[in-house]
Design an enzyme around this catalytic site. Structure first.
Site, PDB file in Angstrom:
ATOM      1  CG  HIS A 178      31.436  39.175  38.283  1.00 20.27           C
ATOM      2  ND1 HIS A 178      31.169  38.189  37.356  1.00 20.27           N
ATOM      3  CD2 HIS A 178      30.526  40.170  38.043  1.00 20.27           C
ATOM      4  CE1 HIS A 178      30.156  38.565  36.591  1.00 20.27           C
ATOM      5  NE2 HIS A 178      29.743  39.763  36.999  1.00 20.27           N
ATOM      6  CG  HIS A 199      27.977  37.692  33.334  1.00 21.13           C
ATOM      7  ND1 HIS A 199      27.280  38.216  34.389  1.00 21.13           N
ATOM      8  CD2 HIS A 199      27.521  36.426  33.175  1.00 21.13           C
ATOM      9  CE1 HIS A 199      26.433  37.310  34.842  1.00 21.13           C
ATOM     10  NE2 HIS A 199      26.561  36.216  34.113  1.00 21.13           N
ATOM     11  CE1 TYR A 209      31.148  43.505  32.623  1.00 15.17           C
ATOM     12  CE2 TYR A 209      30.154  41.733  33.891  1.00 15.17           C
ATOM     13  CZ  TYR A 209      30.027  42.895  33.156  1.00 15.17           C
ATOM     14  OH  TYR A 209      28.795  43.451  32.954  1.00 15.17           O
TER      15      TYR A 209
END
Length: 362
Positions: A175, A178, A180
């Site tokens: 990931h 977004h 993060y």
């Protein structure tokens, strides 16, 4: 039959169609181990007709935790919980990747080991609040990561990837989107560092490639995917030239020959134009040589158009897979769709999780 419903070879993994169930945070692991359980397994098994399932984000370490009830992948109990999920999905003929997640500053000392400040690229406080065991609290200014923290976190990604292999997943997705932890290093609005991990595009992307290298050590490139969100804009979380920095990333990714690049386009009904191929998708399609997944507000019609034009190879769908476990069959038959109940997206029990009706039961 439209290409959308035809099989696809994903680095040697035979997908039965080109639908991807997007990673969807549901926060149902509300137990002492933050582990997936039998209900989690049922939820994913119900959706195993997707060509590929990408699991909800799973924190790679206690420091990566920030969303209460999200399952981890760093302990023996969590590996055991995920084994239940992968076994059940495979029994139904499905394929599933685990998404490796570190939330960075989107946490709180109440959720961190020993009450420490959350980690981040730089000490930039996110806007908004976070749910803790003492209720909602404002985000705090995070602790800028030392180089030791950076290398340890990259190692944590690698260890979590190894744990995912033990748990029986078919691969993993990093990931990197977004806002993060990885995305924080990439963007110049959230990375104010003056060391080897800040400043130039090469420095700001250094952490990302450290993580990729560690994950590949566990899985090999052909079973490793990456999710990015070049066009995403959170308040205070942007980049002055996203095409430059993400273009640099994607060009380098070509050398890795990963399983896929997953672009989260953050498209809404208001922003999607009559042309379903967005500027973001077309820009990166020209750069990237491998399998490209596009995620962003697709209908059956727009998904077919994008696949037929070759603008993406696979289409990820989020909310509609929540409310339609048999979404692929419904699309094949042009059947009506269940509407998702937003009030049950996070936390809770089976309601809004495993109780959405299938066609045969509706």
């Amino acid at each position: 039959m439209e290409q959308l419903f035809q099989p696809y070879d994903l680095s040697g993994i035979e997908l039965k169609n080109r639908f991807v169930m997007a990673p969807l945070t549901r926060r149902r692991a509300e137990n002492e181990h933050l582990a997936a359980d039998e209900t989690t397994a049922l939820y994913y098994t119900q959706r195993a007709s997707a060509g590929l399932i990408i699991s909800e984000g799973s924190q790679i370490s206690p420091q990566g935790y920030g969303y209460t009830g999200s399952p981890g992948c760093y302990s023996d109990e969590q590996v055991a919980g995920w084994k239940k999920v992968t076994h059940a999905v495979h029994e139904k003929g499905g394929k599933i990747f685990l998404q490796l997640w570190h939330v960075g500053p989107f946490s709180h000392p109440l959720l961190q080991p020993d009450g420490q400040l959350p980690l981040a690229a730089s000490a930039i406080k996110p806007e908004g609040e976070v749910l803790t065991q003492e209720g909602h609290k404002p985000y705090v200014a995070p602790r800028p990561m030392t180089e030791e923290d950076i290398y340890q976190t990259a190692d944590d990604f690698g260890q979590a990837a190894s744990n995912a292999k033990k748990a029986g997943f078919d691969g993993v997705e990093i990931h990197g989107a977004h806002g993060y932890i990885i995305d924080q290093f990439i963007r110049d609005s959230t990375n104010k560092r003056t060391d080897d991990f800040g400043g130039s595009v090469e420095n700001r992307t250094r952490f990302l490639f450290l993580v990729i290298d560690k994950v590949i050590e566990a899985w090999g490139a052909e079973k490793t995917g990456i999710r990015l969100s070049p066009g995403m804009v959170r308040p205070g979380f942007d980049d002055s030239d996203h095409e430059k920095v993400y273009g640099h990333i994607v060009e380098r990714l070509n050398d890795y020959q990963l399983a896929y690049l997953h672009l989260s386009e953050m498209i809404t009904d208001k922003t999607r134009t009559k042309n379903p191929v967005t500027d973001i998708l077309s820009f990166y399609r020209k750069i990237y040589n491998g399998t490209l997944i596009s995620c962003g507000g697709y209908t059956k019609t727009t998904a077919i158009q994008v696949i037929e034009k070759g603008s993406a190879d696979l289409i990820a769908v989020g909310k509609l897979f929540i409310s339609n476990p048999d979404l692929v069959e419904r699309y094949k038959m042009d059947a009506p769709l269940n509407k998702p109940d937003k009030t049950t997206f996070y936390h809770g029990d089976e309601k809004g999780y495993t109780d959405y009706p299938f066609l045969k039961n509706s």
